[in-house]
Design a protein around this motif. Structure first.
Motif, PDB file in Angstrom:
ATOM      1  N   ALA A  71      32.210  61.628  48.059  1.00  0.00           N
ATOM      2  CA  ALA A  71      32.629  60.279  48.457  1.00  0.00           C
ATOM      3  C   ALA A  71      31.462  59.506  49.063  1.00  0.00           C
ATOM      4  O   ALA A  71      31.291  58.315  48.785  1.00  0.00           O
ATOM      5  CB  ALA A  71      33.794  60.359  49.435  1.00  0.00           C
ATOM      6  N   ASP A  72      30.641  60.180  49.869  1.00  0.00           N
ATOM      7  CA  ASP A  72      29.462  59.523  50.434  1.00  0.00           C
ATOM      8  C   ASP A  72      28.484  59.107  49.340  1.00  0.00           C
ATOM      9  O   ASP A  72      27.900  58.021  49.402  1.00  0.00           O
ATOM     10  CB  ASP A  72      28.771  60.428  51.456  1.00  0.00           C
ATOM     11  N   LEU A  73      28.297  59.964  48.341  1.00  0.00           N
ATOM     12  CA  LEU A  73      27.435  59.600  47.203  1.00  0.00           C
ATOM     13  C   LEU A  73      27.977  58.373  46.481  1.00  0.00           C
ATOM     14  O   LEU A  73      27.218  57.464  46.111  1.00  0.00           O
ATOM     15  CB  LEU A  73      27.327  60.761  46.205  1.00  0.00           C
ATOM     16  N   MET A  74      29.288  58.341  46.289  1.00  0.00           N
ATOM     17  CA  MET A  74      29.917  57.211  45.597  1.00  0.00           C
ATOM     18  C   MET A  74      29.749  55.930  46.401  1.00  0.00           C
ATOM     19  O   MET A  74      29.430  54.869  45.837  1.00  0.00           O
ATOM     20  CB  MET A  74      31.393  57.516  45.341  1.00  0.00           C
ATOM     21  N   ARG A  75      29.949  55.997  47.712  1.00  0.00           N
ATOM     22  CA  ARG A  75      29.784  54.808  48.567  1.00  0.00           C
ATOM     23  C   ARG A  75      28.345  54.326  48.544  1.00  0.00           C
ATOM     24  O   ARG A  75      28.087  53.128  48.505  1.00  0.00           O
ATOM     25  CB  ARG A  75      30.224  55.105  50.001  1.00  0.00           C
ATOM     26  N   HIS A  76      27.399  55.254  48.572  1.00  0.00           N
ATOM     27  CA  HIS A  76      25.978  54.894  48.526  1.00  0.00           C
ATOM     28  C   HIS A  76      25.648  54.216  47.193  1.00  0.00           C
ATOM     29  O   HIS A  76      24.941  53.204  47.169  1.00  0.00           O
ATOM     30  CB  HIS A  76      25.112  56.138  48.732  1.00  0.00           C
ATOM     31  N   ALA A  77      26.167  54.753  46.106  1.00  0.00           N
ATOM     32  CA  ALA A  77      25.931  54.145  44.787  1.00  0.00           C
ATOM     33  C   ALA A  77      26.547  52.754  44.726  1.00  0.00           C
ATOM     34  O   ALA A  77      25.932  51.812  44.200  1.00  0.00           O
ATOM     35  CB  ALA A  77      26.501  55.035  43.686  1.00  0.00           C
ATOM     36  N   LEU A  78      27.735  52.598  45.267  1.00  0.00           N
ATOM     37  CA  LEU A  78      28.399  51.289  45.269  1.00  0.00           C
ATOM     38  C   LEU A  78      27.597  50.280  46.089  1.00  0.00           C
ATOM     39  O   LEU A  78      27.409  49.135  45.674  1.00  0.00           O
ATOM     40  CB  LEU A  78      29.826  51.407  45.809  1.00  0.00           C
ATOM     41  N   ALA A  79      27.108  50.717  47.239  1.00  0.00           N
ATOM     42  CA  ALA A  79      26.331  49.820  48.102  1.00  0.00           C
ATOM     43  C   ALA A  79      25.030  49.386  47.433  1.00  0.00           C
ATOM     44  O   ALA A  79      24.568  48.266  47.643  1.00  0.00           O
ATOM     45  CB  ALA A  79      26.040  50.509  49.437  1.00  0.00           C
ATOM     46  N   GLY A  80      24.461  50.252  46.607  1.00  0.00           N
ATOM     47  CA  GLY A  80      23.198  49.936  45.942  1.00  0.00           C
ATOM     48  C   GLY A  80      23.367  49.243  44.604  1.00  0.00           C
ATOM     49  O   GLY A  80      22.378  48.920  43.939  1.00  0.00           O
ATOM     50  N   GLY A  81      24.585  48.965  44.203  1.00  0.00           N
ATOM     51  CA  GLY A  81      24.851  48.411  42.884  1.00  0.00           C
ATOM     52  C   GLY A  81      24.746  46.904  42.773  1.00  0.00           C
ATOM     53  O   GLY A  81      25.009  46.344  41.718  1.00  0.00           O
ATOM     54  N   GLY A  82      24.383  46.232  43.857  1.00  0.00           N
ATOM     55  CA  GLY A  82      24.313  44.770  43.806  1.00  0.00           C
ATOM     56  C   GLY A  82      25.681  44.168  44.022  1.00  0.00           C
ATOM     57  O   GLY A  82      26.231  44.230  45.110  1.00  0.00           O
ATOM     58  N   ASN A  83      26.267  43.624  42.982  1.00  0.00           N
ATOM     59  CA  ASN A  83      27.587  43.004  43.048  1.00  0.00           C
ATOM     60  C   ASN A  83      28.640  44.114  43.061  1.00  0.00           C
ATOM     61  O   ASN A  83      28.928  44.728  42.027  1.00  0.00           O
ATOM     62  CB  ASN A  83      27.769  42.077  41.837  1.00  0.00           C
ATOM     63  N   GLN A  84      29.229  44.355  44.226  1.00  0.00           N
ATOM     64  CA  GLN A  84      30.163  45.478  44.362  1.00  0.00           C
ATOM     65  C   GLN A  84      31.405  45.301  43.492  1.00  0.00           C
ATOM     66  O   GLN A  84      31.882  46.270  42.903  1.00  0.00           O
ATOM     67  CB  GLN A  84      30.558  45.675  45.826  1.00  0.00           C
ATOM     68  N   ALA A  85      31.913  44.077  43.379  1.00  0.00           N
ATOM     69  CA  ALA A  85      33.102  43.853  42.550  1.00  0.00           C
ATOM     70  C   ALA A  85      32.795  44.169  41.089  1.00  0.00           C
ATOM     71  O   ALA A  85      33.580  44.849  40.419  1.00  0.00           O
ATOM     72  CB  ALA A  85      33.602  42.417  42.703  1.00  0.00           C
ATOM     73  N   ALA A  86      31.664  43.711  40.594  1.00  0.00           N
ATOM     74  CA  ALA A  86      31.287  43.985  39.201  1.00  0.00           C
ATOM     75  C   ALA A  86      31.044  45.472  38.984  1.00  0.00           C
ATOM     76  O   ALA A  86      31.439  46.031  37.953  1.00  0.00           O
ATOM     77  CB  ALA A  86      30.043  43.180  38.821  1.00  0.00           C
ATOM     78  N   THR A  87      30.419  46.109  39.961  1.00  0.00           N
ATOM     79  CA  THR A  87      30.176  47.551  39.860  1.00  0.00           C
ATOM     80  C   THR A  87      31.500  48.305  39.774  1.00  0.00           C
ATOM     81  O   THR A  87      31.658  49.215  38.949  1.00  0.00           O
ATOM     82  CB  THR A  87      29.351  48.046  41.063  1.00  0.00           C
ATOM     83  N   LEU A  88      32.465  47.934  40.609  1.00  0.00           N
ATOM     84  CA  LEU A  88      33.777  48.581  40.578  1.00  0.00           C
ATOM     85  C   LEU A  88      34.488  48.344  39.251  1.00  0.00           C
ATOM     86  O   LEU A  88      35.122  49.260  38.710  1.00  0.00           O
ATOM     87  CB  LEU A  88      34.647  48.098  41.744  1.00  0.00           C
TER      88      LEU A  88
END
Length: 124
Positions: free
Chosen positions: A78-95
């Protein structure tokens, strides 16, 4: 910062998570040697590195340490996933891209998780 694991780090952490109880370097070494030739000092160094990365905790027992995971494999993931989401730029688009790529089994797991997770901010 959460980082991915190297091949040997991953093997050791998977072993520790599966074991679900404290272990010494010797315990890990004996099991790893069934699959590969590896030195005690290599396993000791990697476990020390995992301790320094806050993935393992340890306490002295005699002249050695006994180690155990700081968190579950699921919490680490879960921490890895949160870190990847935070580094993805646009969080909504990443999701959105993440959701588009879910298998039916993963989508079902997500739906089940959302059923047990309490709503935030008073929203239903």
């Amino acid at each position: 910062m959460v980082r991915g694991l190297g091949e040997l780090e991953s093997a050791i952490m998977d072993w520790m998570w599966a074991r679900r109880r404290p272990a010494t370097v010797r315990d890990v070494l004996e099991d790893l040697r069934q699959e590969r030739a590896i030195a005690y000092t290599t396993v000791m160094t990697v476990m020390d590195n995992l301790y320094k990365k806050d993935l393992l905790k340890r306490r002295p027992v005699g002249r050695a340490y006994i180690y155990e995971p700081v968190a579950s494999k699921e919490a680490y993931t879960a921490d890895l996933m949160r870190h990847a989401l935070a580094g993805g730029g646009n969080q909504a688009a990443t999701l959105v891209h993440f959701l588009e790529r879910l298998s039916p089994e993963e989508a079902a797991a997500l739906e089940a998780a959302l059923q047990v997770f309490p709503s935030r901010g008073g929203r239903a």
